[in-house]
Design a protein around this motif. Structure first.
Motif, PDB file in Angstrom:
ATOM      1  N   ALA A   1     -45.403  11.751 -98.327  1.00 34.41           N
ATOM      2  CA  ALA A   1     -46.618  11.668 -97.624  1.00 34.41           C
ATOM      3  C   ALA A   1     -46.392  10.648 -96.409  1.00 34.41           C
ATOM      4  CB  ALA A   1     -47.737  11.301 -98.645  1.00 34.41           C
ATOM      5  N   LEU A   2     -45.663   9.603 -96.453  1.00 35.88           N
ATOM      6  CA  LEU A   2     -45.376   8.683 -95.118  1.00 35.88           C
ATOM      7  C   LEU A   2     -44.589   9.462 -94.344  1.00 35.88           C
ATOM      8  CD1 LEU A   2     -46.078   6.076 -93.789  1.00 35.88           C
ATOM      9  CD2 LEU A   2     -44.621   5.060 -95.570  1.00 35.88           C
ATOM     10  N   ASP A   3     -43.592   9.900 -94.772  1.00 36.86           N
ATOM     11  CA  ASP A   3     -42.407  10.763 -93.951  1.00 36.86           C
ATOM     12  C   ASP A   3     -43.223  11.689 -92.871  1.00 36.86           C
ATOM     13  OD1 ASP A   3     -40.653   8.734 -94.755  1.00 36.86           O
ATOM     14  OD2 ASP A   3     -39.594  10.165 -96.231  1.00 36.86           O
ATOM     15  N   ASP A   4     -43.775  12.601 -93.753  1.00 39.41           N
ATOM     16  CA  ASP A   4     -44.616  13.783 -93.107  1.00 39.41           C
ATOM     17  C   ASP A   4     -45.693  13.027 -92.210  1.00 39.41           C
ATOM     18  OD1 ASP A   4     -43.033  15.629 -94.028  1.00 39.41           O
ATOM     19  OD2 ASP A   4     -44.707  16.294 -95.445  1.00 39.41           O
ATOM     20  N   THR A   5     -46.215  12.176 -92.390  1.00 36.40           N
ATOM     21  CA  THR A   5     -47.303  11.341 -91.443  1.00 36.40           C
ATOM     22  C   THR A   5     -46.610  10.843 -90.242  1.00 36.40           C
ATOM     23  OG1 THR A   5     -48.467  10.734 -93.106  1.00 36.40           O
ATOM     24  CG2 THR A   5     -49.036   9.577 -91.318  1.00 36.40           C
ATOM     25  N   ILE A   6     -45.221  10.137 -90.260  1.00 39.12           N
ATOM     26  CA  ILE A   6     -44.790   9.637 -89.095  1.00 39.12           C
ATOM     27  C   ILE A   6     -44.030  10.892 -88.254  1.00 39.12           C
ATOM     28  CG2 ILE A   6     -42.543   8.505 -88.478  1.00 39.12           C
ATOM     29  CD1 ILE A   6     -43.137   6.639 -90.873  1.00 39.12           C
ATOM     30  N   ALA A   7     -43.498  11.630 -88.996  1.00 36.47           N
ATOM     31  CA  ALA A   7     -43.110  12.872 -88.107  1.00 36.47           C
ATOM     32  C   ALA A   7     -44.308  13.788 -87.404  1.00 36.47           C
ATOM     33  CB  ALA A   7     -42.411  13.951 -89.066  1.00 36.47           C
ATOM     34  N   PHE A   8     -45.308  13.996 -88.316  1.00 39.28           N
ATOM     35  CA  PHE A   8     -46.492  14.639 -87.406  1.00 39.28           C
ATOM     36  C   PHE A   8     -47.008  13.779 -86.361  1.00 39.28           C
ATOM     37  CE2 PHE A   8     -50.383  16.746 -87.049  1.00 39.28           C
ATOM     38  CZ  PHE A   8     -49.954  18.325 -87.402  1.00 39.28           C
ATOM     39  N   VAL A   9     -47.151  12.631 -86.384  1.00 40.49           N
ATOM     40  CA  VAL A   9     -47.709  11.726 -85.585  1.00 40.49           C
ATOM     41  C   VAL A   9     -46.920  11.641 -84.248  1.00 40.49           C
ATOM     42  CG1 VAL A   9     -48.090   9.291 -84.869  1.00 40.49           C
ATOM     43  CG2 VAL A   9     -49.033  10.176 -86.932  1.00 40.49           C
ATOM     44  N   ARG A  10     -45.518  11.755 -84.442  1.00 44.53           N
ATOM     45  CA  ARG A  10     -44.590  11.794 -83.301  1.00 44.53           C
ATOM     46  C   ARG A  10     -44.577  13.012 -82.367  1.00 44.53           C
ATOM     47  NH1 ARG A  10     -39.361   9.287 -86.734  1.00 44.53           N
ATOM     48  NH2 ARG A  10     -39.806   7.077 -86.180  1.00 44.53           N
ATOM     49  N   GLN A  11     -44.691  14.141 -83.349  1.00 44.28           N
ATOM     50  CA  GLN A  11     -44.646  15.489 -82.727  1.00 44.28           C
ATOM     51  C   GLN A  11     -45.787  16.248 -82.430  1.00 44.28           C
ATOM     52  OE1 GLN A  11     -42.022  17.555 -85.478  1.00 44.28           O
ATOM     53  NE2 GLN A  11     -40.779  15.846 -85.923  1.00 44.28           N
ATOM     54  N   HIS A  12     -46.963  16.093 -83.156  1.00 49.01           N
ATOM     55  CA  HIS A  12     -47.953  16.761 -82.844  1.00 49.01           C
ATOM     56  C   HIS A  12     -49.345  16.236 -82.787  1.00 49.01           C
ATOM     57  CE1 HIS A  12     -45.572  20.337 -84.113  1.00 49.01           C
ATOM     58  NE2 HIS A  12     -45.212  19.859 -85.116  1.00 49.01           N
TER      59      HIS A  12
END
Length: 407
Positions: free
Chosen positions: A262-273
């Motif tokens: 969940a944390l990894d997907d949060t970081i990736a989504f915040v960075r990209q979208h």
């Protein structure tokens, strides 16, 4: 009259597993398996289906045999390594990370209570890639220890009749471990081939989370078991053993993996979208100071959970050579501390994903809600509020935890 339950079908092929030889190899292969399982995890959750090729690749990797003792050809990895392996795989797909959890617990039962002949036979099957699943729990009783399934001695062995629920991995298993009470109300564990007459796996798991664990029903009707396949599992709690802490360690490791995903997907989504809030007056969400603070908090709590998980593994490793009242209790307390944090961070991280990602993170195309669903369902395994009580009672009153599967 209701229609009789229909047995579930799953393509069980002849296993052909690699044999892992040490902790370093186990961790290396865990990362390889995680990369394989991460692909398609969201779609498998959406469809509630796991292709047989995926499960076969997982078990044939050799990871399902890493706890087999060295004297029987296994790697006998440390408990700390096992927890890390489970967490790595669960971060990729926690449903598939969970399906060998009871497999590992059944192997621990064999290590603790199996005869040398039983250990030689069943450990060899595991190293060849056979998958074991559980038929332990039952639904509808007053507590989780209310077991109605009975074991009756007959001239040519034993007979088991009963109904089991929460039978994780049963759809994918070559063998199923069935818990039943004998004439003296003692818990016995029977190892039964999946295709044995009288054993029916019903694929009726309908939970909102951990959708592909196959944690449904197993029916036992006149199931015949030879004496060789029976283990006196009740003995694991008559004296201090690591059976309880071991089960809890593997459970906490799954939650740690869910939190990390969940944390990894949060970081990736915040960075990209994600978009920054207007008052932040920055160009990117990753520069939003309040978002940065939240990510920092989540990262700290996730790493703290992982550190306590590792330390709990060390506590089990320290107790393994000569378990006694004190070191088994210390291991239980260490695992309880880890379980508190892995539970809380999995739920928190999977919830914050939407707050920090914004509305677009809730779109069905991402299926990010699977993280929260998985965290919320898996952490129901046993109430973490009682872990606070266990730790507090130990610290304040020096009271050792009760010995059972959940401590």
């Amino acid at each position: 009259m209701p229609a009789p339950a229909q047995p579930a079908h799953y393509d069980l092929r002849q296993p052909d597993a690699h044999v892992i030889h040490d902790d370093a190899e186990a961790l290396r292969i865990a990362h390889q398996v995680a990369a394989l399982l991460r692909t398609g995890a969201a779609e498998r959750d959406r469809r509630r289906e796991v292709p047989a090729d995926v499960v076969d690749a997982f078990s044939n990797s050799g990871l399902w045999g890493i706890t087999v003792p060295r004297e029987y050809g296994g790697a006998e990895v440390s408990f700390a390594t096992l927890a890390q392996v489970i967490a790595i795989v669960s971060a990729a797909d926690p449903s598939l990370g969970q399906i060998p959890q009871n497999h590992y617990c059944l192997l621990e039962d064999l290590r603790l209570q199996g005869s040398p002949e039983q250990q030689r036979f069943f450990f060899d099957l595991v190293l060849r890639g056979h998958r074991f699943a559980n038929a332990l729990s039952e639904t509808g009783g007053k507590t989780v220890q209310d077991i109605r399934t009975r074991l009756v001695a007959e001239a040519d062995g034993y007979r088991i009749d009963g109904r089991k629920g929460y039978c994780t991995g049963s759809l994918y298993a070559h063998w199923i471990g069935v818990l039943a009470l004998d004439a003296q109300d003692r818990a016995q564990l029977a190892f039964v081939p999946r295709n044995t007459p009288g054993l029916v796996v019903v694929d009726d798991w309908s939970s909102m989370g951990q959708r592909t664990t196959s944690s449904g029903t197993v029916l036992l009707d006149g199931l015949r078991v030879p004496a060789f396949n029976l283990l006196p599992t009740y003995r694991s709690y008559e004296s201090p053993t690591l059976a309880g802490p071991f089960a809890q360690l593997t459970t906490a490791a799954i939650d740690a993996g869910i939190g990390r995903a969940a944390l990894d997907d949060t970081i990736a989504f915040v960075r990209q979208h994600a978009r920054p809030w207007i008052d932040a007056k920055v160009d990117h969400a990753s520069e939003d100071p309040l978002t940065i603070i939240q990510i920092g908090s989540l990262e700290i709590h996730q790493e703290a959970a992982e550190a306590l998980l590792e330390r709990a593994g060390w506590a089990l490793d320290a107790a393994k050579p000569a378990p006694d009242e004190d070191n088994v209790a210390a291991a239980s307390v260490a695992v309880a501390k880890a379980k508190v944090l892995t539970t809380e961070v999995a739920i928190e991280a999977s919830n914050r994903l939407f707050e920090l990602g914004g509305t677009r993170s809730s779109l069905l195309q991402h299926n990010f809600d699977r993280h929260w669903r998985n965290a919320r369902v898996h952490t129901l395994h046993d109430p973490v509020r009682w872990k606070y009580h266990l730790v507090g009672n130990w610290a304040l009153n020096a009271v050792k935890p009760p010995r059972h599967d959940w401590n």
